[in-house]
Design a protein around this motif. Structure first.
Motif, PDB file in Angstrom:
ATOM      1  N   SER A 134       0.819  -1.219   0.000  1.00  0.00           N
ATOM      2  CA  SER A 134       0.000   0.000   0.000  1.00  0.00           C
ATOM      3  C   SER A 134       0.851   1.266   0.000  1.00  0.00           C
ATOM      4  N   ASP A 135       2.161   1.160   0.335  1.00  0.00           N
ATOM      5  CA  ASP A 135       3.016   2.350   0.363  1.00  0.00           C
ATOM      6  C   ASP A 135       3.765   2.545  -0.959  1.00  0.00           C
ATOM      7  N   TYR A 136       3.645   1.604  -1.887  1.00  0.00           N
ATOM      8  CA  TYR A 136       4.194   1.752  -3.248  1.00  0.00           C
ATOM      9  C   TYR A 136       5.706   2.040  -3.247  1.00  0.00           C
ATOM     10  N   ARG A 137       6.427   1.315  -2.399  1.00  0.00           N
ATOM     11  CA  ARG A 137       7.878   1.482  -2.333  1.00  0.00           C
ATOM     12  C   ARG A 137       8.566   0.298  -3.003  1.00  0.00           C
ATOM     13  N   THR A 138       9.755   0.557  -3.528  1.00  0.00           N
ATOM     14  CA  THR A 138      10.462  -0.475  -4.287  1.00  0.00           C
ATOM     15  C   THR A 138      11.935  -0.524  -3.886  1.00  0.00           C
ATOM     16  N   ALA A 139      12.584  -1.597  -4.321  1.00  0.00           N
ATOM     17  CA  ALA A 139      14.042  -1.731  -4.188  1.00  0.00           C
ATOM     18  C   ALA A 139      14.572  -2.378  -5.452  1.00  0.00           C
ATOM     19  N   ILE A 140      15.798  -2.076  -5.767  1.00  0.00           N
ATOM     20  CA  ILE A 140      16.469  -2.698  -6.902  1.00  0.00           C
ATOM     21  C   ILE A 140      17.852  -3.144  -6.452  1.00  0.00           C
ATOM     22  N   GLU A 170       9.173  -2.492   8.561  1.00  0.00           N
ATOM     23  CA  GLU A 170       8.593  -3.565   7.756  1.00  0.00           C
ATOM     24  C   GLU A 170       9.207  -3.592   6.360  1.00  0.00           C
ATOM     25  N   GLN A 171       9.411  -2.421   5.784  1.00  0.00           N
ATOM     26  CA  GLN A 171      10.009  -2.350   4.455  1.00  0.00           C
ATOM     27  C   GLN A 171      11.437  -2.902   4.453  1.00  0.00           C
ATOM     28  N   LEU A 172      12.206  -2.553   5.462  1.00  0.00           N
ATOM     29  CA  LEU A 172      13.577  -3.055   5.523  1.00  0.00           C
ATOM     30  C   LEU A 172      13.621  -4.549   5.823  1.00  0.00           C
ATOM     31  N   ALA A 173      12.713  -5.029   6.657  1.00  0.00           N
ATOM     32  CA  ALA A 173      12.657  -6.467   6.919  1.00  0.00           C
ATOM     33  C   ALA A 173      12.352  -7.227   5.633  1.00  0.00           C
ATOM     34  N   ASP A 174      11.439  -6.710   4.839  1.00  0.00           N
ATOM     35  CA  ASP A 174      11.094  -7.346   3.573  1.00  0.00           C
ATOM     36  C   ASP A 174      12.279  -7.296   2.611  1.00  0.00           C
ATOM     37  N   LEU A 175      12.958  -6.148   2.562  1.00  0.00           N
ATOM     38  CA  LEU A 175      14.106  -5.994   1.676  1.00  0.00           C
ATOM     39  C   LEU A 175      15.221  -6.978   2.058  1.00  0.00           C
ATOM     40  N   LEU A 176      15.573  -7.029   3.335  1.00  0.00           N
ATOM     41  CA  LEU A 176      16.688  -7.870   3.759  1.00  0.00           C
ATOM     42  C   LEU A 176      16.377  -9.351   3.591  1.00  0.00           C
ATOM     43  N   ALA A 177      15.103  -9.721   3.800  1.00  0.00           N
ATOM     44  CA  ALA A 177      14.725 -11.126   3.611  1.00  0.00           C
ATOM     45  C   ALA A 177      14.767 -11.530   2.144  1.00  0.00           C
ATOM     46  N   TRP A 178      14.615 -10.572   1.255  1.00  0.00           N
ATOM     47  CA  TRP A 178      14.609 -10.823  -0.196  1.00  0.00           C
ATOM     48  C   TRP A 178      16.015 -11.026  -0.763  1.00  0.00           C
ATOM     49  N   LEU A 179      17.031 -10.529  -0.089  1.00  0.00           N
ATOM     50  CA  LEU A 179      18.390 -10.536  -0.627  1.00  0.00           C
ATOM     51  C   LEU A 179      18.992 -11.939  -0.631  1.00  0.00           C
ATOM     52  N   PRO A 180      19.924 -12.196  -1.544  1.00  0.00           N
ATOM     53  CA  PRO A 180      20.607 -13.492  -1.572  1.00  0.00           C
ATOM     54  C   PRO A 180      21.350 -13.757  -0.265  1.00  0.00           C
TER      55      PRO A 180
END
Length: 274
Positions: A134-140, A170-180
């Motif tokens: 819902s916050d429309y944030r992204t990472a690359i 929450e955004q950083l937790a999602d980002l870090l969990a996504w990383l290799p």
């Protein structure tokens, strides 16, 4: 008339400096083992002076001499006739690769997001829409090849509200969990919309990460001349086990004829492999 003259001068400056970019940005120009990085929120096309600001952004980033650059608030808008701003800046700097992520699907007339520019060989690229959606944030994430081996570079832009520490967490937790999880050294850069002591940024602290600009090292990365209260909210976080910070500074914080590159200042750092 003054605005038109300012834009004309900025465009002429940009055009005059473009041939120098290839010389200033040679792969291997920095000492082996060093990695130059920079992050800049470019303020999309706000302020009405994009041609002038484009030239100033290019000048600040060229002087930073970074191997990898993270950009936030990058806009492409076909209805306005505005090409992707990261592509434009990459051409101005003669960077070999630009990678972009936005919440909007490819082909949309308007897209707004984050980008990574690099002059290093690219091994792989991955993109992520961060929770909560819902916050429309992204990472690359772009994995680049350096003289000391592969490095993962991540660019992101987090929730802006001062009271949104829980959302940033929450955004950083999602980002870090996504990383290799293969042990590749990691650098995370961008506009985190919060200072280092914000509870939402707790995951980016020691022992895993070191901030290129520790608490008190800079007065602000928000531009007071654009109405902002001074705060350092733009950060470069490096993998503490893999890198030492050999230098860092704020960039793009000096006006030219009263114009600034953005409503933010950038951050540039030199990282040395341990």
């Amino acid at each position: 008339m003054l605005k038109a003259e300012l834009n004309r001068r900025a465009l002429l400056t940009a055009m005059a400096t473009l041939p120098l970019a290839a010389c200033a940005h040679r792969v291997g120009a920095n000492p082996p083992g060093d990695l130059g990085v920079a992050t800049f929120n470019i303020w999309h096309d706000a302020g009405g002076h994009w041609p002038a600001r484009r030239a100033l952004l290019a000048a600040a980033l060229r002087e930073a001499d970074a191997d990898v650059i993270a950009l936030q608030e990058v806009l492409e808008d076909s209805k306005k006739g505005l090409p992707n701003q990261a592509d434009t800046i990459a051409r101005d700097l003669s960077y070999a690769a630009v990678h972009f992520v936005a919440p909007e699907p490819e082909g949309s007339p308007k897209r707004y997001g984050n980008a990574i520019l690099t002059r290093l060989p690219v091994i792989e690229v991955a993109r992520r829409k961060l929770a909560p959606l819902s916050d429309y944030r992204t990472a690359i994430r772009v994995r680049v090849r350096t003289a000391s081996g592969p490095v993962d570079i991540v660019a992101t832009h987090l929730a802006w509200q001062p009271e949104a520490a829980a959302v940033r967490a929450e955004q950083l937790a999602d980002l870090l969990a996504w990383l290799p999880t293969d042990g590749t050294p990691l650098v995370v850069m961008g506009d985190f919309n919060a200072p280092l002591d914000d509870p939402g940024l707790a995951a980016m602290g020691p022992p895993r990460f070191v901030s290129a600009l520790p608490q008190g090292a800079a007065e602000t990365t928000l531009n007071p001349a654009r109405g902002h209260k001074p705060r350092v909210i733009d950060h470069i976080f490096a993998d503490a086990a893999a890198f030492a910070v050999s230098g860092a500074r704020v960039i793009g914080n000096t006006p030219v004829d009263g114009e600034y590159p953005s409503d933010h200042f950038g951050v540039a750092a030199r990282l040395t492999r341990r």
